[in-house]
Scaffold this active site. Structure first.
Site, PDB file in Angstrom:
ATOM      1  N   SER A 187      39.312 -95.161  24.693  1.00  0.00           N
ATOM      2  CA  SER A 187      38.380 -95.918  23.861  1.00  0.00           C
ATOM      3  C   SER A 187      38.862 -95.746  22.430  1.00  0.00           C
ATOM      4  CB  SER A 187      36.955 -95.365  23.969  1.00  0.00           C
ATOM      5  OG  SER A 187      36.497 -95.415  25.284  1.00  0.00           O
ATOM      6  N   CYS A 188      38.738 -96.769  21.609  1.00  0.00           N
ATOM      7  CA  CYS A 188      39.127 -96.682  20.205  1.00  0.00           C
ATOM      8  C   CYS A 188      38.109 -97.459  19.383  1.00  0.00           C
ATOM      9  CB  CYS A 188      40.532 -97.244  19.989  1.00  0.00           C
ATOM     10  SG  CYS A 188      41.147 -96.994  18.306  1.00  0.00           S
ATOM     11  N   VAL A 189      37.476 -96.773  18.443  1.00  0.00           N
ATOM     12  CA  VAL A 189      36.445 -97.410  17.632  1.00  0.00           C
ATOM     13  C   VAL A 189      36.663 -97.100  16.158  1.00  0.00           C
ATOM     14  CG1 VAL A 189      34.723 -97.359  19.479  1.00  0.00           C
ATOM     15  CG2 VAL A 189      34.866 -95.456  17.881  1.00  0.00           C
TER      16      VAL A 189
ATOM     17  N   CYS B  18      39.423 -92.362  20.500  1.00  0.00           N
ATOM     18  CA  CYS B  18      40.058 -92.418  19.186  1.00  0.00           C
ATOM     19  C   CYS B  18      39.086 -93.022  18.175  1.00  0.00           C
ATOM     20  CB  CYS B  18      41.320 -93.273  19.252  1.00  0.00           C
ATOM     21  SG  CYS B  18      42.453 -92.769  20.567  1.00  0.00           S
TER      22      CYS B  18
END
Length: 127
Positions: free
Chosen positions: A105-107, A79
């Site tokens: 994963s979220c960045v 994401c």
């Protein structure tokens, strides 16, 4: 040897570049990052993170269903958020759709295509 197949549905936005909505190989689906575009008009849907995330999830659902899979079969998501301050509101919508809690994963990123607020890519199992 497994053959790579291209997945396409009119129920999700057409690719806006040299890529496919998704690819399938050996029972796994690899979805390109989805942004909040209306499949019919190609216009950005929603002015805030909640509205945009809803459209992203609809687009992902349409691609997975076209490939014979579902949100419950997602094993990994990545994401991208334009602003990490949107994380809680994004997460609330995301959690309603990805009920099986895939790895994630979220960045935060500097900018996304068409200046949208979020983008989500998915790896799912077709089975």
């Amino acid at each position: 040897m497994s053959k790579i197949q291209t997945i396409h549905t009119e129920k999700a936005p057409a690719a806006i570049g040299p890529y496919s909505q998704a690819k399938e190989i050996a029972g796994f689906l690899f979805l390109s990052g989805q942004v909040p575009l209306d499949p019919e008009t190609g216009a950005v849907v929603g002015a805030d993170i909640t509205e945009q995330t809803e459209q992203i999830m609809k687009n992902i659902t349409a691609i997975l269903e076209a490939a014979g899979s579902s949100m419950e079969q997602a094993v990994k998501t990545t994401c991208f958020l334009a602003d990490m301050n949107d994380f809680a509101a994004f997460n609330e919508v995301y959690g309603r759709y990805f009920t099986e809690k895939p790895a994630r994963s979220c960045v935060a990123v500097k900018q996304l295509p068409k200046n949208v607020l979020a983008e989500v890519e998915v790896i799912a199992y077709k089975g």
